[in-house]
Write an enzyme that holds these catalytic residues in place. Structure first.
Site, short mmCIF file in Angstrom:
data_model
loop_
_atom_site.label_atom_id
_atom_site.label_comp_id
_atom_site.label_asym_id
_atom_site.label_seq_id
_atom_site.Cartn_x
_atom_site.Cartn_y
_atom_site.Cartn_z
CE LYS A 114 -1.19 0.00 7.52
NZ LYS A 114 -0.33 0.23 6.35
NE ARG A 123 -18.32 13.41 30.55
CZ ARG A 123 -18.11 13.18 31.84
NH1 ARG A 123 -18.36 14.12 32.75
NH2 ARG A 123 -17.66 12.01 32.25
CG ASN A 172 1.18 3.07 3.76
OD1 ASN A 172 0.96 1.93 4.12
ND2 ASN A 172 0.98 3.48 2.52
CG ASN A 208 -3.13 -3.53 -7.45
OD1 ASN A 208 -4.36 -3.60 -7.36
ND2 ASN A 208 -2.30 -4.33 -6.81
N GLY A 245 -6.88 -3.95 4.82
CA GLY A 245 -7.40 -3.35 6.06
C GLY A 245 -7.07 -1.88 6.21
N GLY A 264 4.16 -11.76 2.26
CA GLY A 264 3.60 -11.09 1.09
C GLY A 264 2.09 -11.23 1.00
CB ALA A 270 -30.35 31.53 44.74
NE ARG A 326 5.66 3.35 5.19
CZ ARG A 326 5.11 3.49 3.99
NH1 ARG A 326 5.15 4.64 3.37
NH2 ARG A 326 4.52 2.47 3.41
N GLY A 374 -0.09 -6.76 8.22
CA GLY A 374 1.05 -5.83 8.23
C GLY A 374 1.09 -5.05 9.54
C1 UD1 Z 1 0.29 -3.58 -2.56
C2 UD1 Z 1 0.22 -4.15 -3.97
C3 UD1 Z 1 0.43 -3.01 -4.96
C4 UD1 Z 1 -0.62 -1.96 -4.76
C5 UD1 Z 1 -0.60 -1.49 -3.33
C6 UD1 Z 1 -1.80 -0.58 -3.07
C7 UD1 Z 1 1.10 -6.40 -3.82
C8 UD1 Z 1 2.28 -7.28 -4.08
N1 UD1 Z 1 1.28 -5.13 -4.13
O1 UD1 Z 1 1.59 -3.11 -2.33
O2 UD1 Z 1 0.32 -3.50 -6.30
O3 UD1 Z 1 -0.40 -0.88 -5.67
O4 UD1 Z 1 -0.70 -2.58 -2.40
O5 UD1 Z 1 -1.72 -0.03 -1.81
O6 UD1 Z 1 0.07 -6.87 -3.41
N2 UD1 Z 1 -0.27 -7.78 4.18
C9 UD1 Z 1 -0.43 -8.93 4.92
N3 UD1 Z 1 0.59 -9.84 4.94
C10 UD1 Z 1 1.74 -9.67 4.25
C11 UD1 Z 1 1.90 -8.49 3.49
C12 UD1 Z 1 0.87 -7.57 3.48
O7 UD1 Z 1 -1.47 -9.13 5.55
O8 UD1 Z 1 2.59 -10.53 4.32
C13 UD1 Z 1 -1.37 -6.81 4.15
C14 UD1 Z 1 -1.01 -5.50 4.78
O9 UD1 Z 1 -1.38 -5.47 6.14
C15 UD1 Z 1 -1.84 -4.49 3.96
C16 UD1 Z 1 -1.97 -5.17 2.60
O10 UD1 Z 1 -1.69 -6.52 2.80
O11 UD1 Z 1 -3.13 -4.35 4.48
C17 UD1 Z 1 -1.01 -4.56 1.58
O12 UD1 Z 1 0.31 -4.75 1.98
P1 UD1 Z 1 1.44 -3.68 1.67
O13 UD1 Z 1 2.72 -4.19 2.23
O14 UD1 Z 1 1.00 -2.34 2.07
O15 UD1 Z 1 1.54 -3.77 0.08
P2 UD1 Z 1 2.16 -2.69 -0.88
O16 UD1 Z 1 3.63 -2.89 -0.93
O17 UD1 Z 1 1.66 -1.34 -0.53
MG MG Z 2 0.70 -0.45 1.19
#
Ligand code: UD1
Ligand code: MG
Length: 465
Positions: free
Chosen positions: A25, A328, A239, A182, A113, A84, A418, A18, A14
């Site tokens: 991210k 440092r 996010n 979840n 992640g 997804g 000094a 945001r 992802g």
């Molecule tokens: C997801 C869950 C939701 C849960 C929530 C918790 C699904 C369908 N839904 O929703 O039930 O309550 O997380 O935070 O799983 N990602 C990819 N490729 C993609 C889409 C997402 O690698 O095509 C990764 C994103 O980088 C992220 C994670 O999967 O790390 C979750 O994706 P995100 O879009 O945040 O899912 P949510 O809609 O929050």
């Molecule tokens: Mg999410």
């Protein structure tokens, strides 16, 4: 439990729009460490046989971070398009194929992640629960946020078994009332993984492949699925920048508690900021408003006084640092040494019992044991092109406001007067004076005052006329 038979897939393709950032991210940092590293670190104690991070094409910075040795040598899988979480998990298939084909794996953990606060003990609890008879196909990590809003809801049967995960957008009004949500973390039986993932479709509100659908798929085939609950502060998902700050606050609280549990006194814990890798010994006292950047090791009985900034530095036992000191990277402070107010140390070894108590810059230097560095002493280590080294032998005394023009060395037991500018090496036990001679003119000040006063009076007369 045989920990060797676990693999972890970390979804991180992802973009995290945001965050409003040029950085992916998961490259944003919590307690000085990238989010993706925190997630890998949480999985590492389970000794996974393989860790695979799923990225989008072009996320080279993340790939580099993940490949670093400290990150545990995770592999990269590329998800070509963001279709997804189910699709993302399946993108790890080529990297897992050999293990899945043989009998090399029991569990596959799926992590996100962007949840950097997860603790290893929670993952272990999930694996234990998954393997408990009757063996579950899937264990989902559940949480109970105050406002479930967009989270997927965990639909459980009367027996407490997990029946389905319903995404908020697809949920009925009644399902939206469910408080158990979840977190995104799952432990999946390795032998069912591919069959489950490849059955996921896109018939839902978003038209995406939902990883969450595998629960209902498993249930249809009569496989048990269960929930393990974890406290919310492990499952904060990032996010936005506001989420990042909230995660930082939780992480700092943990690090402060760990330092205190390890025998350090934090006079005002809420004002002390650690890095994830800060190591603090026993009977250390840390005053208010102290910041530790990455790579700091503080030995036993050290006192860090208020308002210090310390990064990449080692401080040996019994030393006193601050108030208002800056250490440092490469600063090595010896046992019982004192580094006082407005002193900056960089890439320099300070010998045992040496003192630099006021207003100094010591950079690229080797300072012997028991050396006294007077107020205002500066090592001139940089000529605009190269950095050069200053060496000061044991027990030397550097007078206040000395300028040491490197490369230069001062012998053991030497004295520097000094106000000196030292440009040549000084022998052991020698006295070096490198400054203009003082010239005294008796009565001259009085004469000057008289002349100036007369001049002023003449000017005033002119104005009146
Ligand atoms: C997801 C869950 C939701 C849960 C929530 C918790 C699904 C369908 N839904 O929703 O039930 O309550 O997380 O935070 O799983 N990602 C990819 N490729 C993609 C889409 C997402 O690698 O095509 C990764 C994103 O980088 C992220 C994670 O999967 O790390 C979750 O994706 P995100 O879009 O945040 O899912 P949510 O809609 O929050
Ligand atoms: Mg999410």
């Amino acid at each position: 439990m045989n920990p060797q038979r676990v693999a972890a897939i970390i979804l991180a393709a992802g973009k995290g729009t945001r965050m409003k950032s040029d950085l992916p991210k998961v490259m944003h940092r919590v307690a000085g460490r990238t989010m993706i590293r925190h997630v890998l670190d949480a999985a590492a104690p389970l000794a996974p046989v393989r860790m695979i991070v799923v990225l989008a094409p072009g996320m080279d910075a993340v790939a580099k971070e993940v490949a670093a040795q400290e990150a545990g040598g995770a592999q990269i899988a590329i998800q070509a398009a963001p279709l997804g979480t189910g699709h993302a998990a399946l993108a790890a298939r080529p990297a897992l194929q050999d293990l899945l084909a043989g009998d090399g794996l029991d569990d596959v953990l799926v992590l996100f992640g962007d949840t950097p606060l997860l603790l290893p003990a929670t993952l272990t609890a999930m694996l234990t629960e998954r393997r408990r008879a009757p063996e579950a196909a899937i264990v989902v990590l559940g949480m109970r946020p105050a406002e479930p809003n967009a989270y997927g809801r965990l639909v459980c049967g009367k027996d407490g078994m997990l029946e389905a995960i319903v995404e908020a957008k697809d949920a009925s009004a009644a399902q939206r009332e469910i408080g158990l949500c979840n977190s995104g973390v799952m432990a999946i039986a390795a032998r069912h993984l591919l069959a489950l993932l490849t059955t996921i479709g896109t018939d839902n509100a978003k038209g995406e492949y939902y990883l969450t659908d595998i629960v209902a798929i498993a249930r249809r085939q009569g496989m048990p699925c269960r929930v393990v609950e974890a406290p919310l502060d492990e499952l904060v998902g990032i996010n936005s920048r506001a989420d990042l700050a909230a995660a930082e606050a939780i992480m700092q609280r943990r690090l402060r508690e760990a330092a205190m549990a390890g025998g350090a006194t934090l006079v005002d814990p809420g004002t002390v900021f650690f890095s994830a890798d800060t190591r603090i010994g026993q009977d250390v006292t840390i005053g208010p408003f102290v910041h530790f950047g990455p790579g700091v090791v503080i030995a036993d009985r050290v006192e860090i006084r208020a308002f210090c900034d310390i990064a990449g530095a080692h401080v040996a036992s019994g030393a006193i640092v601050g108030p208002f000191a800056r250490l440092r990277p490469g600063a090595e402070i010896g046992a019982d040494a004192h580094i006082g107010n407005f002193v900056e140390i960089k890439q320099a070894r300070i010998g045992a019992g040496a003192k630099a108590n006021h207003l100094s810059y010591v950079g690229d230097a080797e300072i012997g044991a028991g050396v006294n560095i007077g107020a205002g002493t500066i090592t001139c280590n940089y000529d605009g092109f190269t950095k050069t080294v200053t060496r000061i032998g044991e027990g030397a005394f550097i007078g206040s406001n000395t300028v040491l023009v490197a490369p230069v060395s001062v012998g053991a037991g030497a004295y520097i007067a000094a106000g000196s500018a030292i440009t040549r090496d000084v022998a052991d036990d020698a006295l070096a004076i490198g400054r203009g001679q003082q010239v005294d003119k008796p009565g001259r000040a009085k004469l000057i005052r008289k002349m100036r006063l007369a001049e002023k009076q003449r000017q005033q007369m002119k104005v009146k006329l």
